[in-house]
Write a protein that holds these residues in place. Sequence first.
Motif, mmCIF file in Angstrom:
data_model
loop_
_atom_site.group_PDB
_atom_site.id
_atom_site.type_symbol
_atom_site.label_atom_id
_atom_site.label_comp_id
_atom_site.label_asym_id
_atom_site.label_seq_id
_atom_site.Cartn_x
_atom_site.Cartn_y
_atom_site.Cartn_z
ATOM 1 N N MET A 296 0.844 -1.197 0.000
ATOM 2 C CA MET A 296 0.000 0.000 0.000
ATOM 3 C C MET A 296 0.878 1.245 0.000
ATOM 4 S SD MET A 296 -2.923 1.163 2.756
ATOM 5 C CE MET A 296 -3.980 -0.204 2.317
ATOM 6 N N PRO A 297 0.655 2.194 -0.943
ATOM 7 C CA PRO A 297 1.476 3.409 -1.005
ATOM 8 C C PRO A 297 1.409 4.211 0.283
ATOM 9 C CG PRO A 297 0.146 3.160 -2.992
ATOM 10 C CD PRO A 297 -0.333 2.129 -2.017
ATOM 11 N N LEU A 298 2.489 4.979 0.533
ATOM 12 C CA LEU A 298 2.571 5.817 1.720
ATOM 13 C C LEU A 298 1.368 6.744 1.803
ATOM 14 C CD1 LEU A 298 4.452 6.701 4.081
ATOM 15 C CD2 LEU A 298 5.322 8.469 2.559
ATOM 16 N N GLY A 299 0.736 6.751 2.950
ATOM 17 C CA GLY A 299 -0.381 7.659 3.169
ATOM 18 C C GLY A 299 -1.748 7.036 2.956
ATOM 19 N N HIS A 300 -1.819 5.913 2.231
ATOM 20 C CA HIS A 300 -3.123 5.323 1.959
ATOM 21 C C HIS A 300 -3.790 4.823 3.241
ATOM 22 C CE1 HIS A 300 -2.388 5.810 -2.229
ATOM 23 N NE2 HIS A 300 -3.374 5.004 -2.603
ATOM 24 N N GLY A 301 -3.011 4.234 4.144
ATOM 25 C CA GLY A 301 -3.574 3.742 5.392
ATOM 26 C C GLY A 301 -4.179 4.861 6.220
ATOM 27 N N THR A 302 -3.449 5.965 6.328
ATOM 28 C CA THR A 302 -3.961 7.129 7.061
ATOM 29 C C THR A 302 -5.241 7.646 6.416
ATOM 30 O OG1 THR A 302 -1.731 7.744 7.743
ATOM 31 C CG2 THR A 302 -3.409 9.468 7.841
ATOM 32 N N PHE A 303 -5.235 7.741 5.084
ATOM 33 C CA PHE A 303 -6.403 8.230 4.350
ATOM 34 C C PHE A 303 -7.610 7.332 4.592
ATOM 35 C CE2 PHE A 303 -9.262 8.666 0.813
ATOM 36 C CZ PHE A 303 -9.222 10.002 0.478
ATOM 37 N N LEU A 304 -7.419 6.016 4.490
ATOM 38 C CA LEU A 304 -8.533 5.083 4.632
ATOM 39 C C LEU A 304 -9.110 5.110 6.050
ATOM 40 C CD1 LEU A 304 -7.193 2.067 2.554
ATOM 41 C CD2 LEU A 304 -9.069 3.619 1.953
ATOM 42 N N ARG A 305 -8.254 5.231 7.054
ATOM 43 C CA ARG A 305 -8.746 5.313 8.430
ATOM 44 C C ARG A 305 -9.651 6.523 8.612
ATOM 45 N NH1 ARG A 305 -3.486 3.757 9.689
ATOM 46 N NH2 ARG A 305 -2.889 5.905 10.205
ATOM 47 N N ARG A 306 -9.213 7.669 8.068
ATOM 48 C CA ARG A 306 -10.030 8.881 8.210
ATOM 49 C C ARG A 306 -11.287 8.803 7.364
ATOM 50 N NH1 ARG A 306 -10.205 10.487 12.268
ATOM 51 N NH2 ARG A 306 -10.671 12.664 11.830
ATOM 52 N N ALA A 307 -11.199 8.169 6.192
ATOM 53 C CA ALA A 307 -12.379 8.029 5.336
ATOM 54 C C ALA A 307 -13.449 7.179 6.014
ATOM 55 C CB ALA A 307 -11.979 7.408 4.005
ATOM 56 N N LEU A 308 -13.027 6.152 6.742
ATOM 57 C CA LEU A 308 -13.983 5.308 7.442
ATOM 58 C C LEU A 308 -14.619 6.024 8.628
ATOM 59 C CD1 LEU A 308 -12.044 1.915 7.361
ATOM 60 C CD2 LEU A 308 -14.131 2.475 6.102
ATOM 61 N N ARG A 309 -13.803 6.852 9.309
ATOM 62 C CA ARG A 309 -14.328 7.567 10.482
ATOM 63 C C ARG A 309 -15.164 8.780 10.090
ATOM 64 N NH1 ARG A 309 -8.567 7.882 13.617
ATOM 65 N NH2 ARG A 309 -8.174 5.648 13.782
ATOM 66 N N ARG A 310 -14.719 9.511 9.060
ATOM 67 C CA ARG A 310 -15.401 10.739 8.662
ATOM 68 C C ARG A 310 -15.607 10.761 7.155
ATOM 69 N NH1 ARG A 310 -15.515 15.251 11.697
ATOM 70 N NH2 ARG A 310 -17.039 15.807 10.094
ATOM 71 N N PRO A 311 -16.510 9.918 6.624
ATOM 72 C CA PRO A 311 -16.735 9.894 5.177
ATOM 73 C C PRO A 311 -17.280 11.209 4.636
ATOM 74 C CG PRO A 311 -18.403 8.609 6.329
ATOM 75 C CD PRO A 311 -17.349 8.947 7.338
ATOM 76 N N ASP B 56 -8.350 18.464 9.016
ATOM 77 C CA ASP B 56 -8.274 17.248 9.815
ATOM 78 C C ASP B 56 -6.953 17.175 10.581
ATOM 79 O OD1 ASP B 56 -7.494 14.203 10.096
ATOM 80 O OD2 ASP B 56 -9.679 14.284 9.915
ATOM 81 N N ALA B 57 -7.042 17.071 11.899
ATOM 82 C CA ALA B 57 -5.835 17.098 12.738
ATOM 83 C C ALA B 57 -4.912 15.917 12.460
ATOM 84 C CB ALA B 57 -6.234 17.112 14.211
ATOM 85 N N GLU B 58 -5.470 14.756 12.169
ATOM 86 C CA GLU B 58 -4.620 13.587 11.894
ATOM 87 C C GLU B 58 -3.836 13.788 10.596
ATOM 88 O OE1 GLU B 58 -4.903 8.716 11.369
ATOM 89 O OE2 GLU B 58 -6.501 9.821 12.387
ATOM 90 N N PHE B 59 -4.488 14.346 9.595
ATOM 91 C CA PHE B 59 -3.778 14.630 8.346
ATOM 92 C C PHE B 59 -2.705 15.701 8.557
ATOM 93 C CE2 PHE B 59 -7.581 13.331 5.465
ATOM 94 C CZ PHE B 59 -7.219 12.006 5.586
ATOM 95 N N VAL B 60 -3.017 16.711 9.359
ATOM 96 C CA VAL B 60 -2.037 17.766 9.649
ATOM 97 C C VAL B 60 -0.789 17.167 10.289
ATOM 98 C CG1 VAL B 60 -1.569 19.806 11.065
ATOM 99 C CG2 VAL B 60 -3.724 19.629 9.812
ATOM 100 N N ALA B 61 -0.988 16.309 11.277
ATOM 101 C CA ALA B 61 0.146 15.670 11.948
ATOM 102 C C ALA B 61 0.930 14.798 10.961
ATOM 103 C CB ALA B 61 -0.351 14.830 13.118
ATOM 104 N N LEU C 185 6.588 21.476 3.787
ATOM 105 C CA LEU C 185 5.271 22.018 3.472
ATOM 106 C C LEU C 185 4.766 22.863 4.645
ATOM 107 C CD1 LEU C 185 2.847 22.073 1.523
ATOM 108 C CD2 LEU C 185 2.034 19.962 2.612
ATOM 109 N N GLU C 186 4.334 24.073 4.361
ATOM 110 C CA GLU C 186 3.780 24.977 5.375
ATOM 111 C C GLU C 186 2.293 24.652 5.537
ATOM 112 O OE1 GLU C 186 3.218 29.789 6.193
ATOM 113 O OE2 GLU C 186 4.416 29.081 4.484
ATOM 114 N N VAL C 187 1.948 23.981 6.633
ATOM 115 C CA VAL C 187 0.580 23.496 6.820
ATOM 116 C C VAL C 187 -0.167 24.400 7.799
ATOM 117 C CG1 VAL C 187 -0.863 21.531 7.440
ATOM 118 C CG2 VAL C 187 1.406 21.146 6.431
ATOM 119 N N LEU C 188 -1.339 24.866 7.376
ATOM 120 C CA LEU C 188 -2.219 25.654 8.235
ATOM 121 C C LEU C 188 -3.379 24.760 8.650
ATOM 122 C CD1 LEU C 188 -2.409 29.014 6.229
ATOM 123 C CD2 LEU C 188 -0.723 28.304 7.941
#
Length: 204
Positions: A1-16, A75-80, A89-92
């Motif tokens: 699984m490419p980098l970041g897909h796991g994080t994305f899928l977890r958030r998609a399931l929690r907050r579709p 999304d705080a998890e994505f920000v982290a 990357l300058e993240v707001l």
Amino acid sequence: MPLGHGTFLRRALRRPDLMGAPAPTGAALAAEIAAVVPDVGTPTVVELGAGTGALSDAIHARLVPGSRYVAVEVDAEFVAYLHRTRPWLEVLHGDAADLTTLLAEAGVGTVDAIISSLPWTLLPPAQRHSMLTAAAGTLGRDGVFATIITLTAIPDRVRDLVRCMEDRFTHVEATAPVWRNLPPARLYVCRGPRHAALRADEAS
């Protein structure tokens, strides 16, 4: 699984409700949207809804030293995750609905390009319209706004979105579909923010 897909899928399931697609943007579409970003001078680029950074690497590779690349993510998890994996990357951390305030607080002036993968057609019409007004309002006269719209989006909502874009930009172009993306999607590229043209006419 490419980098970041796991994080994305977890958030998609929690907050579709926050997601416009079942997977991060693919490499082919990321390359296409990155090509919209100016590759001369030192532009200021803003990305709305950076997620896990599916677009960020391609955009970063196009920018020359001295450019400013700002990502807005609610999304705080994505920000982290972005802080860990893309320290350049300058993240707001905030809602793109508050774009004007977020950019002012970060000391961002006129923006040269806004890139978005937000699910525009899922937003309430009033919110969609105000957010596009704010986005167009941050751009300089030669600025460009580009967003990804999936081919699975409801046609009536896409038509409303396009009308909203045409009210704020003099030129709106839909690119050919990228079928290799999941789901297939195309770009809408908007140039000539009308507010900037009006200011220039008033100054002349």
